[in-house]
Design a protein around this motif. Structure first.
Motif, mmCIF file in Angstrom:
data_model
loop_
_atom_site.group_PDB
_atom_site.id
_atom_site.type_symbol
_atom_site.label_atom_id
_atom_site.label_comp_id
_atom_site.label_asym_id
_atom_site.label_seq_id
_atom_site.Cartn_x
_atom_site.Cartn_y
_atom_site.Cartn_z
ATOM 1 N N HIS A 1 46.128 34.184 41.915
ATOM 2 C CA HIS A 1 46.098 32.883 42.583
ATOM 3 C C HIS A 1 45.493 33.082 43.958
ATOM 4 N N ARG A 2 44.740 32.075 44.418
ATOM 5 C CA ARG A 2 44.042 32.199 45.700
ATOM 6 C C ARG A 2 45.001 32.338 46.866
ATOM 7 N N ASN A 3 46.257 31.935 46.707
ATOM 8 C CA ASN A 3 47.229 32.022 47.794
ATOM 9 C C ASN A 3 48.232 33.150 47.603
ATOM 10 N N LEU A 4 47.924 34.083 46.713
ATOM 11 C CA LEU A 4 48.708 35.308 46.567
ATOM 12 C C LEU A 4 47.859 36.477 47.034
ATOM 13 N N LEU A 5 48.484 37.434 47.708
ATOM 14 C CA LEU A 5 47.758 38.589 48.225
ATOM 15 C C LEU A 5 47.161 39.385 47.072
ATOM 16 N N LYS A 6 45.863 39.625 47.141
ATOM 17 C CA LYS A 6 45.166 40.326 46.068
ATOM 18 C C LYS A 6 45.346 41.842 46.224
ATOM 19 N N ILE A 7 45.905 42.465 45.199
ATOM 20 C CA ILE A 7 46.065 43.914 45.180
ATOM 21 C C ILE A 7 44.832 44.535 44.538
ATOM 22 N N ILE A 8 44.179 45.442 45.257
ATOM 23 C CA ILE A 8 42.965 46.076 44.755
ATOM 24 C C ILE A 8 43.299 47.205 43.793
ATOM 25 N N THR A 9 44.285 48.004 44.138
ATOM 26 C CA THR A 9 44.675 49.102 43.264
ATOM 27 C C THR A 9 46.055 49.609 43.674
ATOM 28 N N SER B 1 39.144 29.981 40.384
ATOM 29 C CA SER B 1 40.170 29.783 41.427
ATOM 30 C C SER B 1 40.761 28.386 41.396
ATOM 31 N N ASN B 2 41.226 27.980 40.232
ATOM 32 C CA ASN B 2 41.990 26.753 40.065
ATOM 33 C C ASN B 2 43.323 27.109 39.417
ATOM 34 N N GLN B 3 43.942 26.158 38.759
ATOM 35 C CA GLN B 3 45.218 26.399 38.078
ATOM 36 C C GLN B 3 45.092 25.995 36.616
ATOM 37 N N LEU B 4 43.926 26.303 36.041
ATOM 38 C CA LEU B 4 43.650 25.925 34.658
ATOM 39 C C LEU B 4 44.398 26.834 33.693
ATOM 40 N N SER B 5 44.821 26.292 32.575
ATOM 41 C CA SER B 5 45.569 27.042 31.580
ATOM 42 C C SER B 5 45.019 26.726 30.195
ATOM 43 N N GLY B 6 45.670 27.262 29.182
ATOM 44 C CA GLY B 6 45.200 27.036 27.817
ATOM 45 C C GLY B 6 44.067 27.983 27.455
ATOM 46 N N THR B 7 43.451 27.753 26.329
ATOM 47 C CA THR B 7 42.395 28.632 25.827
ATOM 48 C C THR B 7 41.020 28.170 26.303
ATOM 49 N N ILE B 8 40.047 29.068 26.183
ATOM 50 C CA ILE B 8 38.665 28.732 26.532
ATOM 51 C C ILE B 8 38.023 28.023 25.339
ATOM 52 N N MET C 1 34.936 31.480 35.164
ATOM 53 C CA MET C 1 36.234 30.842 34.967
ATOM 54 C C MET C 1 37.335 31.742 35.507
ATOM 55 N N SER C 2 37.000 32.559 36.496
ATOM 56 C CA SER C 2 37.920 33.574 37.008
ATOM 57 C C SER C 2 39.080 32.965 37.781
ATOM 58 N N ASN C 3 40.142 33.765 37.902
ATOM 59 C CA ASN C 3 41.314 33.419 38.721
ATOM 60 C C ASN C 3 41.932 32.084 38.338
ATOM 61 N N ASN C 4 42.254 31.961 37.080
ATOM 62 C CA ASN C 4 43.020 30.848 36.541
ATOM 63 C C ASN C 4 44.167 31.437 35.722
ATOM 64 N N MET D 1 33.076 23.478 40.810
ATOM 65 C CA MET D 1 34.428 22.930 40.937
ATOM 66 C C MET D 1 35.432 24.011 41.301
ATOM 67 N N GLU D 2 34.920 25.139 41.813
ATOM 68 C CA GLU D 2 35.811 26.253 42.107
ATOM 69 C C GLU D 2 36.668 25.981 43.338
ATOM 70 N N GLY D 3 37.796 26.701 43.424
ATOM 71 C CA GLY D 3 38.635 26.663 44.614
ATOM 72 C C GLY D 3 39.334 25.344 44.836
ATOM 73 N N ASN D 4 39.785 24.699 43.779
ATOM 74 C CA ASN D 4 40.540 23.460 43.906
ATOM 75 C C ASN D 4 41.919 23.639 43.294
ATOM 76 N N ARG D 5 42.543 22.543 42.887
ATOM 77 C CA ARG D 5 43.869 22.609 42.271
ATOM 78 C C ARG D 5 43.842 21.974 40.891
ATOM 79 N N PHE D 6 42.692 22.047 40.222
ATOM 80 C CA PHE D 6 42.614 21.502 38.873
ATOM 81 C C PHE D 6 43.588 22.239 37.967
ATOM 82 N N GLU D 7 44.262 21.498 37.124
ATOM 83 C CA GLU D 7 45.225 22.098 36.222
ATOM 84 C C GLU D 7 45.008 21.568 34.813
ATOM 85 N N GLY D 8 45.810 22.057 33.889
ATOM 86 C CA GLY D 8 45.631 21.668 32.498
ATOM 87 C C GLY D 8 44.552 22.514 31.841
#
Length: 559
Positions: free
Chosen positions: A273-281, A27-34, A50-53, A1-8
Motif C-alpha cells: 500500500h502506498r501509505n505503508l513503509l516499503k521494505i526492500i529486503t 497504487s490503488n485498492q483494487l481487488s479481485g482477479t485480472i 496494475m502494481s501495488n493493489n 488512474m494510478e495513485g488513487n483510492r479506486f477499489e473493487g
C-alpha cells in the motif's frame, strides 16, 4: 488512474478500449482477479501496470496477446499460480515486473524468446527449481532480481550472472556456485571413489550483511537516525545502485526481538500500500564476529517521523518544522488509509498494535507511511470471525498513551484497538500535546481534555501554530493541497470572522472523529473505512471553501 483510492474489481469492459497504448491502474485498492479481456488488450504497446493493489488469482494466459508491449508490471499484489507459458509470446518486452506476489513453480522455458528484455524482477515469490541458463544469454539484460524465492542448484555464470551489481539472488538458501562476488556456498559434489564423501560447503559471511555494513559505514553513530525497543535504525547508501535506505538492526539480546523480526517479516510479506513503509529486503545472517544478525532494509524517508514534526526540539533547525492544517489533514488521511487497508483489504486482517507518531514516517512529498510491524498480529478471516478479534489475550502490547484500555484489562487484540490508537494520534496532531504530557494526571487524559473543550472552546486547545495560518489571495495550493505562501507572513494576522468560523468548524469535526475513535468502549468507536470517508469529506469541504473564497476575492479585484 494510478495513485488513487479506486477499489473493487477491474471492469472487464476496459477491454473494449481498443486504442489504448498505456493502461496504469497501479497504487490503488483494487481487488479481485485480472480480467482476461484487459490483460489481452492487444493494442497495448507501451505499458500495462496494475502494481501495488490487492489483486488475486492467476495471471491470465491471454497475456500472450500483448505481443507489442514494452512494459508489464503486476508487482505488489497477491497473484498466485504459475507464470503463464504464453508470456513468452510478448517478444517486445523491455521490462517485466512480477515481484511481490505468490507465483510458484519454475520460470517457464518459453521466456527464452524475450531476447530484448532489459530488466526482469520476479523477487519475493514462491518460485522454485533451477534458474534457467538462457537468462545468461540475454545480451540486453541489465537487471535481474531473483531474490527471496526457493531456487536451487548451481547458479549460472554467463552473461548477467557475471555481473554482481546486475543480479540479485538473496534469500535463495538452496543456491550455490556462481561468481565469487555473490558469496554463495560452493556447490557440493559427490566423489564416488573418494573416502571424503560429500564435500563441505565453503563457509563465508553472507554478502547481505557485508553490503549493509559498508552502506552504513560500519553502523556508525553518525548514521544512526533512531532507536526503539528492539533495535536501532541507520541511514545507508547501497553501493550497488546508490539507493539511500534505512537499515533497522535488531538487538537480539533484547527479549522478544527475534520474534518481533519474524512477525514483521510475516506481516510485510503480503501487504502492499502506498501509505505503508516499503521494505526492500530482509537480512538474516551472521556478522563479521560470527554473531547472529537480523535486519530490515526499507525506503529512506527524507522527512523523518511525524513525532519530529509534532514535537520539534528546541534547536534552530527544528523550529523551522511546522505542519499546516492541510498537511496534518493529509497525514491523518494517509494513516487512516493504511489502517483501513490492513483491517479490511488484506487477505488476512492485520492489527498493527503499535500506532504512534514515531512509527509514521514522511517521504520527500510529505506523504505518510506507517511502519514498524514488530507487534503486528494476524486475525482470522472475517467470514469466520466477524468481530475481527484475536482469540488470545494481548496483555500490554504497544506504547504507553496509545494502548486501548481493554488491552490493559486483558482484552483481545482487535482492529478497534488500532482505531483507539488512531484517535489518540489524531487528537495529538491537532492539540500538539502528547497523551503522556505532564498535564494529563489525576484522571485527566487527552481524550477528556478535548471532550471538555468541544465544541464551544475547540480553538482554545488547538496547536497554537494553526491559529497563525493566513488565507492570503496571493497564496497557492500545491498538488498535495498544501499552501504555498508567496510572501512571508510576520506574526499573527487576524483571519476575520468567516475564515475563523470555517477553521473552527473544521477543527471541531476533526476533534469529534478523534474522540469517537478513542472512546473507552470499543463498540462506540468508528471503523477505519468510515474514518477515511469522513476525513476525506472534511478535507474536501475545507479546500473547496477556501478556493471559492479566493475566486470571489480575485473576481472583485478585477471589476
Amino acid at each position: 488512474m494510478e495513485g488513487n483510492r479506486f477499489e473493487g474489481s477491474i471492469p472487464p469492459s476496459l477491454g473494449n478500449c481498443q486504442s489504448l497504448l498505456i493502461l496504469n491502474l497501479s497504487s490503488n485498492q483494487l481487488s479481485g482477479t485480472i480480467p482476461k479481456e484487459v490483460v489481452g488488450l492487444s493494442s497495448l504497446s507501451i505499458s500495462l501496470s496494475m502494481s501495488n493493489n490487492s489483486l488475486t488469482g492467476s495471471l491470465p494466459s491471454e497475456v500472450g496477446e500483448l505481443v507489442n508491449l514494452s512494459e508489464l508490471d503486476v508487482s505488489g499484489n497477491n497473484l498466485s499460480g504459475e507464470i503463464p507459458i504464453t508470456l513468452g509470446s510478448c517478444t517486445s518486452l523491455v521490462s517485466l515486473h512480477l515481484e511481490g506476489n505468490a507465483f510458484e513453480g519454475n520460470i517457464p522455458e518459453t521466456l527464452t524468446k524475450l531476447r530484448g528484455v532489459e530488466e526482469i524482477d520476479v523477487s519475493r515469490n514462491h518460485l522454485s527449481g533451477k534458474i534457467p541458463e538462457f537468462l545468461g544469454k540475454f545480451r540486453a539484460l541489465k537487471q535481474l532480481n531473483l531474490s527471496y524465492n526457493d531456487f536451487e542448484s548451481a547458479l549460472p555464470e554467463e552473461g548477467i550472472f557475471s555481473n554482481a551489481s546486475g543480479v540479485s539472488v538473496h534469500g535463495n538458501n538452496k543456491l550455490c556456485g556462481g561468481i565469487p562476488e555473490l558469496l554463495l556456498p560452493v556447490c557440493s559434489n559427490k566423489k564416488p571413489h573418494s573416502s571424503q564423501g560429500l564435500l563441505s560447503p565453503k563457509v563465508v559471511i553472507p554478502g547481505s550483511y557485508l553490503e549493509l555494513a559498508k552502506s552504513t559505514n560500519g553502523f556508525s553513530l553518525d548514521n544512526l537516525i533512531g532507536s526503539g525497543s528492539f533495535g536501532s535504525v541507520y541511514r545507508g547508501v547501497l553501493s550497488s545502485n546508490g539507493m539511500v535506505v534505512a537499515v533497522k538492526v535488531l538487538n537480539l539480546n533484547q527479549e522478544g526481538a527475534s520474534k518481533s523480526f519474524i512477525d514483521e517479516c510475516k506481516a510485510l510479506r503480503s501487504i502492499r500500500h502506498r501509505n505503508l513503509l516499503k521494505i526492500i529486503t530482509a537480512c538474516s545472517s551472521i556478522d563479521n564476529q560470527g554473531n547472529e544478525f537480523k535486519s530490515l532494509v526499507s525506503e529512506f524517508m527524507e522527512n523523518g517521523s511525524l513525532d519530529q514534526w509534532l514535537h520539534p526540539r528546541d534547536d534552530e533547525q527544528s523550529q523551522s518544522k511546522r505542519l499546516s492544517l492541510i498537511q496534518r489533514l493529509n497525514v491523518a488521511i494517509d494513516v487512516a488509509s493504511a489502517l483501513d487497508y490492513l483491517h479490511h483489504n488484506c487477505e488476512t486482517c492485520i492489527v498493527h498494535c503499535d500506532l504512534k507518531p514515531s512509527n509514521v514516517l514522511l517521504d520527500e512529498d510529505m506523504v505518510a507511511h506507517v511502519g514498524d510491524f514488530g507487534l503486528a498480529r494476524f486475525l482470522l478471516e472475517a467470514s469466520n470471525n466477524p468481530t475481527k478479534t484475536q482469540t488470545m489475550s494481548v496483555g500490554l502490547k504497544g506504547s504507553v498513551g496509545y494502548i486501548p484500555p481493554e488491552y490493559g484489562m486483558g482484552g483481545q487484540v482487535s482492529v478497534l484497538g488500532d482505531v483507539y490508537s488512531y484517535g489518540i494520534l489524531l487528537l495529538e496532531m491537532f492539540t500538539g500535546k502528547r497523551p503522556t504530557d505532564d498535564m494529563f494526571k489525576d484522571g485527566l487524559s487527552i481524550h477528556q481534555f478535548t471532550a471538555m473543550a468541544c465544541p464551544d472552546h475547540v480553538m482554545d486547545i488547538v496547536e497554537s501554530s494553526l491559529l497563525l495560518e493566513t488565507d492570503d489571495e496571493n497564496d497557492e495550493d500545491d498538488k498535495y493541497g498544501n499552501r504555498i505562501e508567496k510572501r512571508p507572513v510576520a506574526g499573527y494576522k487576524d483571519p476575520g470572522p468567516v475564515k475563523a468560523k470555517r477553521l473552527e468548524e473544521c477543527l471541531d469535526s476533526l476533534m469529534q472523529i478523534g474522540l469517537s475513535c478513542s472512546a473507552t468502549s470499543p463498540r462506540d468507536r468508528m471503523s477505519m473505512d468510515v474514518v477515511v470517508n469522513k476525513m476525506n469529506a472534511i478535507r474536501d469541504s475545507y479546500l473547496n471553501l477556501r478556493r471559492r473564497r479566493r475566486r470571489r476575492r480575485r473576481s472583485k479585484s478585477t471589476r
